[in-house]
Design a protein around this motif. Sequence first.
Motif, PDB file in Angstrom:
ATOM      1  N   GLY A   1       0.790  -1.231   0.000  1.00 37.00           N
ATOM      2  CA  GLY A   1       0.000   0.000   0.000  1.00 37.00           C
ATOM      3  C   GLY A   1       0.815   1.270   0.000  1.00 37.00           C
ATOM      4  N   ASP A   2       2.143   1.158   0.104  1.00 34.98           N
ATOM      5  CA  ASP A   2       3.001   2.337   0.117  1.00 34.98           C
ATOM      6  C   ASP A   2       3.613   2.620  -1.243  1.00 34.98           C
ATOM      7  OD1 ASP A   2       2.565   2.848   2.808  1.00 34.98           O
ATOM      8  OD2 ASP A   2       4.178   1.520   3.446  1.00 34.98           O
ATOM      9  N   MET A   3       2.948   2.167  -2.302  1.00 31.90           N
ATOM     10  CA  MET A   3       3.434   2.403  -3.661  1.00 31.90           C
ATOM     11  C   MET A   3       2.301   2.992  -4.492  1.00 31.90           C
ATOM     12  SD  MET A   3       5.487  -1.200  -4.159  1.00 31.90           S
ATOM     13  CE  MET A   3       6.498  -0.679  -5.533  1.00 31.90           C
TER      14      MET A   3
ATOM     15  N   PRO B   1      12.032  11.426   1.928  1.00 37.19           N
ATOM     16  CA  PRO B   1      10.831  11.404   1.075  1.00 37.19           C
ATOM     17  C   PRO B   1       9.791  10.470   1.665  1.00 37.19           C
ATOM     18  CG  PRO B   1      12.830  11.026  -0.216  1.00 37.19           C
ATOM     19  CD  PRO B   1      13.226  10.938   1.221  1.00 37.19           C
ATOM     20  N   LEU B   2       8.520  10.801   1.465  1.00 35.91           N
ATOM     21  CA  LEU B   2       7.444  10.025   2.080  1.00 35.91           C
ATOM     22  C   LEU B   2       6.336   9.766   1.073  1.00 35.91           C
ATOM     23  CD1 LEU B   2       6.100   8.873   4.709  1.00 35.91           C
ATOM     24  CD2 LEU B   2       5.064  11.138   4.996  1.00 35.91           C
TER      25      LEU B   2
ATOM     26  N   TYR C   1       5.178   7.245  15.408  1.00 35.59           N
ATOM     27  CA  TYR C   1       6.169   6.217  15.087  1.00 35.59           C
ATOM     28  C   TYR C   1       5.756   5.327  13.920  1.00 35.59           C
ATOM     29  CZ  TYR C   1       3.049   3.143  17.811  1.00 35.59           C
ATOM     30  OH  TYR C   1       1.970   2.442  18.281  1.00 35.59           O
ATOM     31  N   THR C   2       4.595   5.556  13.342  1.00 36.18           N
ATOM     32  CA  THR C   2       4.055   4.616  12.358  1.00 36.18           C
ATOM     33  C   THR C   2       4.558   4.847  10.938  1.00 36.18           C
ATOM     34  OG1 THR C   2       2.106   6.043  12.105  1.00 36.18           O
ATOM     35  CG2 THR C   2       1.961   4.241  13.693  1.00 36.18           C
ATOM     36  N   TYR C   3       5.324   5.904  10.695  1.00 35.72           N
ATOM     37  CA  TYR C   3       5.863   6.107   9.351  1.00 35.72           C
ATOM     38  C   TYR C   3       6.760   4.930   8.977  1.00 35.72           C
ATOM     39  CZ  TYR C   3       4.222  10.882  10.061  1.00 35.72           C
ATOM     40  OH  TYR C   3       3.442  11.978  10.321  1.00 35.72           O
TER      41      TYR C   3
ATOM     42  N   VAL D   1      11.685   2.913  17.331  1.00 31.36           N
ATOM     43  CA  VAL D   1      11.778   4.277  16.814  1.00 31.36           C
ATOM     44  C   VAL D   1      12.302   5.218  17.879  1.00 31.36           C
ATOM     45  CG1 VAL D   1      10.430   6.252  15.971  1.00 31.36           C
ATOM     46  CG2 VAL D   1      10.009   3.964  15.049  1.00 31.36           C
ATOM     47  N   TYR D   2      11.870   5.059  19.114  1.00 29.43           N
ATOM     48  CA  TYR D   2      12.353   5.910  20.213  1.00 29.43           C
ATOM     49  C   TYR D   2      13.861   5.728  20.406  1.00 29.43           C
ATOM     50  CZ  TYR D   2      12.283   8.340  24.722  1.00 29.43           C
ATOM     51  OH  TYR D   2      12.496   9.218  25.749  1.00 29.43           O
ATOM     52  N   ARG D   3      14.324   4.496  20.295  1.00 30.78           N
ATOM     53  CA  ARG D   3      15.756   4.232  20.420  1.00 30.78           C
ATOM     54  C   ARG D   3      16.536   4.871  19.257  1.00 30.78           C
ATOM     55  NH1 ARG D   3      15.553  -0.722  20.071  1.00 30.78           N
ATOM     56  NH2 ARG D   3      16.534  -1.149  18.054  1.00 30.78           N
ATOM     57  N   TRP D   4      15.979   4.784  18.047  1.00 31.46           N
ATOM     58  CA  TRP D   4      16.656   5.376  16.890  1.00 31.46           C
ATOM     59  C   TRP D   4      16.721   6.899  17.002  1.00 31.46           C
ATOM     60  CZ3 TRP D   4      13.122   2.038  13.269  1.00 31.46           C
ATOM     61  CH2 TRP D   4      13.504   0.697  13.374  1.00 31.46           C
TER      62      TRP D   4
END
Length: 668
Positions: free
Chosen positions: A271-273, A491-492, A529-531, A601-604
């Motif tokens: 779904g991300d295309m 880019p998103l 964090y859902t990206y 994501v928090y760690r990154w």
Amino acid sequence: MKPHHYRLGYRSDIEGLRAVAILLVVAAHARVAWLAGGFVGVDVFFVLSGYLITGLLVQEIQGTGELRFAAFYARRLRRLLPALLLMLAGTCILGWLLTAPADQPGQATAAASAAVWASNFYFAFSHLAYFSPGAETNLFLHTWSLGVEEQFYLVWPVFLVLALGAWTGTRRSSSPARLKIAMLAIFSISLVLCVLWTRSAPRLAFYMMPSRAWQFALGALVFLYFGAPAATAGDGTPLEGLAKSRRTAMLRLAGWLGLGLIAAAALLLDGDMPYPGTWALLPALGAATILAAGARSSTFGVGRVLSVRPLQAIGRVSYAWYLWHWPVLLLGATLVDMHSAANRFGLVVLSFVFAVLSYYVLETPIRRNPRLVARPRMAVLSALALMFVAGVLAIYWHNGAQYRMTQPEQLRYVQVRSDAPVIYRMGCDDWYHSAEVRICAFGPAHARHTAVAIGDSVALQWFPAFAEVFDKPGWRLLVITKSSCPMVDEPLFYPRIGRQYTECGEWRKNALRRIAALKPDLVILGSTYTYDFTQSQWTEGTKRVLRSLSASTAHIYILRSTPIMPFDGPACLAPRSKLYAALSISSQCIALANNVRSDNVYRWLGEAATNFANVELIDMTDTVCPRGQCRAQQRGIIVFRDSQHMTATFARSLGAALATRLDLNTGK
């Protein structure tokens, strides 16, 4: 001119291909991670329809010199409408009993449009508001493809008659060569439109028939070029020997290649295309090559695999299964935990049982009813009347749901959806509509200290708390926000608008430049964090953002994203039917705060901040979800206005706690 005689008898490979298509669709909707691209099964169905319907119509025109429009439409309606109306009736009743009243008006409107084969228009042109529930939660979303098919059935017979030159009612006038040229033209024009719309108007590209017509035309071309009997020599004798064996071998290879193309699409796409666009060529060409190979031999190669009994059984009920699987999954999600693979599998099996019952108890008897077969005009008129009645009943449901929303026991949960930060009423956020940076300012313009809050809607849901913290002498608060735009310089692709979110990148660049020029004392930034970024994208993209701010800002805080709920807060709390209360195992509206993706994501983000002395991370999860449990309601306050945004009232109540984490005291 002698009429061309085409073959269009029963083909077991086509039944098996239907099974492959529906299995892919169901797997994708049941969240089978490695088959996220299973939605391409719909593209396979479109090619199949183009092949079969064109073949049936051409055979009739070539054989009789005319086309009986009433008989054709009656056949389509007998085949498709009974099962659709059964699904609509069952889903509407269960939707009324199991879904929250505030969600029902939109469901009912979609049901009314589905009853008249127009739901693709509804989803293509429905108002897209950021804080409104997405189309993916609509019980009738899957009927968009049925609307496309029915619109194809409506125009295709007329087009074929015109293209064949058969309107005079004589066989001599029909022209298959002209039909091939017309199909090639439709294929080319529609494919170009599909690619252009995928870039500029992705919802139209996905939902509308003109941008899907090339797939029907592709199926038609396969019939016109491969649906005739095997090639013969000039004297009419069959071609033998090496040429024939080579042709057979090539077609067998093409069949396997076609299945590989469909599998590749299902495995590689998600779904991300951008879709359909050129990516849709993969499943469409895959289906076309399987049809071409099977037209000459459906008992060898891939045709033998597609002809196995289990696939034949599934293919036979594929239409009914398509109708039932989606509403069963969504309605099931209101009752059970959909994170459980066992629960999802159980719902899939239940939907298949409904499909089998629908096929054998309703569809087949009506399709073969002698009275309806003998009187096509009566069948068409009866179908139109039933469609009208179904639409009226859906509208009645809509009006009833609207009334229930005004009742005292529901009003609180309806109104809380509007309990959003005031910044959205002030026009601070223009979402994807433009890249303009709109700053909302609070406090005196010449204050000694300036604080800036920047981020997406999950970060700026904290605005009421920010306002409490900085409502003090000597401080000015500036808000810069864009929904669904992360503070990550990467880019998103944004699935909700179906394209690259270019406005986000441009807005972020300009916003960071504005902040650097302001030289604020403090910046608070955040994102959900859902990206779908990788670890490298999260860390490197965040570093680029921090690098643009650190030299001009005294202190930067990165605010951890709040947990995302597996339920919609107001919908979960709102009173529903006794059936819902009896069946639901998740009616306590409680979820665990722990989330592996959120922790990663928090760690990154922490890794990205290590090289900046003036950057600090803040985690407020324990105030939103005390003792690791997220509740839809705390201390008499509704916590979430949907599944991911806190209410402004609850966020405001956390102002003092946030001030402590920021090492600020509102009394200073």
